[in-house]
Design a protein around this motif. Structure first.
Motif, PDB file in Angstrom:
ATOM      1  N   UNK A   1       1.266  12.441  -4.523  1.00  0.00           N
ATOM      2  CA  UNK A   1       0.031  11.286  -3.343  1.00  0.00           C
ATOM      3  C   UNK A   1       0.254   9.797  -3.919  1.00  0.00           C
ATOM      4  N   UNK A   2       0.398   9.782  -5.407  1.00  0.00           N
ATOM      5  CA  UNK A   2       0.575   8.163  -6.552  1.00  0.00           C
ATOM      6  C   UNK A   2       1.119   7.334  -4.857  1.00  0.00           C
ATOM      7  N   UNK A   3       2.703   8.086  -4.619  1.00  0.00           N
ATOM      8  CA  UNK A   3       3.477   7.176  -4.513  1.00  0.00           C
ATOM      9  C   UNK A   3       3.965   6.824  -3.319  1.00  0.00           C
ATOM     10  N   UNK A   4       2.958   8.518  -2.365  1.00  0.00           N
ATOM     11  CA  UNK A   4       2.714   8.085  -0.652  1.00  0.00           C
ATOM     12  C   UNK A   4       1.817   7.389  -0.765  1.00  0.00           C
ATOM     13  N   UNK A   5       0.537   6.898  -1.530  1.00  0.00           N
ATOM     14  CA  UNK A   5      -0.132   6.007  -1.511  1.00  0.00           C
ATOM     15  C   UNK A   5      -0.001   4.826  -1.405  1.00  0.00           C
ATOM     16  N   UNK A   6       1.056   4.494  -2.582  1.00  0.00           N
ATOM     17  CA  UNK A   6       1.428   3.433  -3.025  1.00  0.00           C
ATOM     18  C   UNK A   6       2.323   2.808  -2.378  1.00  0.00           C
ATOM     19  N   UNK A   7       3.326   3.603  -0.973  1.00  0.00           N
ATOM     20  CA  UNK A   7       4.180   3.244  -0.724  1.00  0.00           C
ATOM     21  C   UNK A   7       2.688   2.488   0.995  1.00  0.00           C
ATOM     22  N   UNK A   8       1.951   3.259   0.888  1.00  0.00           N
ATOM     23  CA  UNK A   8       1.325   3.135   2.522  1.00  0.00           C
ATOM     24  C   UNK A   8       0.134   1.870   1.794  1.00  0.00           C
ATOM     25  N   UNK A   9      -0.016   1.620   1.003  1.00  0.00           N
ATOM     26  CA  UNK A   9      -0.495   0.452   0.361  1.00  0.00           C
ATOM     27  C   UNK A   9       0.031  -1.087   0.545  1.00  0.00           C
ATOM     28  N   UNK A  10       1.755  -0.835   0.109  1.00  0.00           N
ATOM     29  CA  UNK A  10       2.563  -2.113  -0.174  1.00  0.00           C
ATOM     30  C   UNK A  10       3.022  -2.407   1.709  1.00  0.00           C
ATOM     31  N   UNK A  11       2.772  -1.006   2.291  1.00  0.00           N
ATOM     32  CA  UNK A  11       3.067  -1.420   3.818  1.00  0.00           C
ATOM     33  C   UNK A  11       1.740  -2.728   4.616  1.00  0.00           C
ATOM     34  N   UNK A  12       0.434  -1.986   3.913  1.00  0.00           N
ATOM     35  CA  UNK A  12      -0.123  -2.869   4.519  1.00  0.00           C
ATOM     36  C   UNK A  12      -0.637  -4.333   4.245  1.00  0.00           C
ATOM     37  N   UNK A  13      -0.405  -3.882   2.798  1.00  0.00           N
ATOM     38  CA  UNK A  13      -0.686  -5.781   2.338  1.00  0.00           C
ATOM     39  C   UNK A  13       0.915  -5.959   2.576  1.00  0.00           C
ATOM     40  N   UNK A  14       1.982  -5.750   3.451  1.00  0.00           N
ATOM     41  CA  UNK A  14       2.868  -6.346   4.167  1.00  0.00           C
ATOM     42  C   UNK A  14       2.321  -6.375   5.860  1.00  0.00           C
ATOM     43  N   UNK A  15       1.879  -5.462   6.275  1.00  0.00           N
ATOM     44  CA  UNK A  15       1.540  -5.881   7.649  1.00  0.00           C
ATOM     45  C   UNK A  15       0.124  -7.260   7.439  1.00  0.00           C
ATOM     46  N   UNK A  16      -0.721  -7.153   6.222  1.00  0.00           N
ATOM     47  CA  UNK A  16      -1.772  -7.966   6.497  1.00  0.00           C
ATOM     48  C   UNK A  16      -1.049  -9.017   6.669  1.00  0.00           C
ATOM     49  N   UNK A  17       0.151  -9.434   5.670  1.00  0.00           N
ATOM     50  CA  UNK A  17       0.600 -11.048   5.640  1.00  0.00           C
ATOM     51  C   UNK A  17       0.724 -11.516   6.508  1.00  0.00           C
ATOM     52  N   UNK A  18       1.631 -10.526   7.448  1.00  0.00           N
ATOM     53  CA  UNK A  18       2.009 -10.285   9.066  1.00  0.00           C
ATOM     54  C   UNK A  18       1.123 -10.799   9.373  1.00  0.00           C
ATOM     55  N   UNK A  19       0.281  -9.833  10.086  1.00  0.00           N
ATOM     56  CA  UNK A  19      -1.175 -10.958  10.976  1.00  0.00           C
ATOM     57  C   UNK A  19      -1.683 -12.215  10.220  1.00  0.00           C
ATOM     58  N   UNK A  20      -1.828 -12.568   8.659  1.00  0.00           N
ATOM     59  CA  UNK A  20      -2.177 -13.541   9.021  1.00  0.00           C
ATOM     60  C   UNK A  20      -0.930 -15.074   8.646  1.00  0.00           C
ATOM     61  N   UNK A  21      -0.099 -14.807   8.856  1.00  0.00           N
ATOM     62  CA  UNK A  21       0.644 -15.191   9.601  1.00  0.00           C
ATOM     63  C   UNK A  21       0.980 -15.605  11.267  1.00  0.00           C
ATOM     64  N   UNK A  22       0.589 -14.412  11.430  1.00  0.00           N
ATOM     65  CA  UNK A  22       0.376 -14.388  13.294  1.00  0.00           C
ATOM     66  C   UNK A  22      -0.159 -15.598  13.544  1.00  0.00           C
ATOM     67  N   UNK A  23      -1.860 -14.722  12.459  1.00  0.00           N
ATOM     68  CA  UNK A  23      -3.224 -16.119  12.994  1.00  0.00           C
ATOM     69  C   UNK A  23      -2.988 -16.944  12.599  1.00  0.00           C
TER      70      UNK A  23
END
Length: 198
Positions: free
Chosen positions: A52-74
């Motif tokens: 569960x910890x690794x899955x959550x960590x992977x989701x958080x990493x993906x969310x961080x990457x998506x947030x970075x892409x969103x910030x660049x697009x914005x």
């Protein structure tokens, strides 16, 4: 989460070590089996928590990457909006300059039209004078004066025709300028509408 699993394993190991040694023939082996099952369950729980910890960590990493892409697009969108505003402002400035030039041209055209009206009035007065003179001199023998009179009459007719052509040209210019003014107003209204917030 991994720290929690390690703490749980340490606690279980401490419980196992503190358990009394099994005596032959006593009820103690059942307690060892329970401890073994408990230990095995704790291992499975630790593995599940680790997953569960690794899955959550992977989701958080993906969310961080998506947030970075969103910030660049914005950021890119903000740049485009800013460039659009700059282009709109430049267009407004150009339209204002065109408007000033159109106003100056309209004033010159109106002044020319006034001058042409004055010339037309003078031409009309000259034509009236020529006709009165012609009536007065009709029937009289003029000789050289007759030829000068005909030359003067031809010149007055040519000037009248030229004045008529110039008046038509000025009227056409005034119509074209009125059309350009209407076109400029439409562009300014579109720009104003486009600049309003949605």
């Amino acid at each position: 989460m991994a720290v929690l699993a390690v703490c749980l394993l340490c606690t279980l190991a401490t419980v196992v070590r503190s358990a009394p040694a099994a005596s032959p023939g006593g009820p103690e082996p059942a307690q060892y089996e329970e401890l073994t099952l408990l230990f095995h369950g704790a291992l499975q729980l630790g593995q599940a928590l680790n997953g569960v910890y690794r899955a959550t960590e992977a989701r958080l990493t993906e969310a961080g990457r998506s947030l970075g892409l969103f910030d660049r697009a914005l950021g890119l969108l903000g740049t485009e909006v800013s460039q659009g505003r700059d282009a709109t402002q430049e267009l407004r400035n150009s339209l204002s300059e065109i408007q000033v030039e159109e106003d100056a041209l309209r004033l010159r055209s109106e002044a020319t039209a006034r001058s042409l009206r004055e010339v037309a009035q003078a031409q009309q007065a000259l034509g009236d004078s020529v006709r009165r003179l012609q009536v007065q001199l009709r029937g009289a023998w003029l000789g050289k004066a007759q030829q000068e009179f005909e030359t003067l009459k031809d010149r007055a007719d040519k000037q009248s025709h030229l004045l008529w052509a110039l008046t038509g040209h000025v009227q056409r210019q005034q119509r074209e300028m009125a059309e350009q003014q209407r076109w400029l107003r439409q562009i300014q209204e579109r720009l104003h509408t486009a600049a309003l917030p949605a």
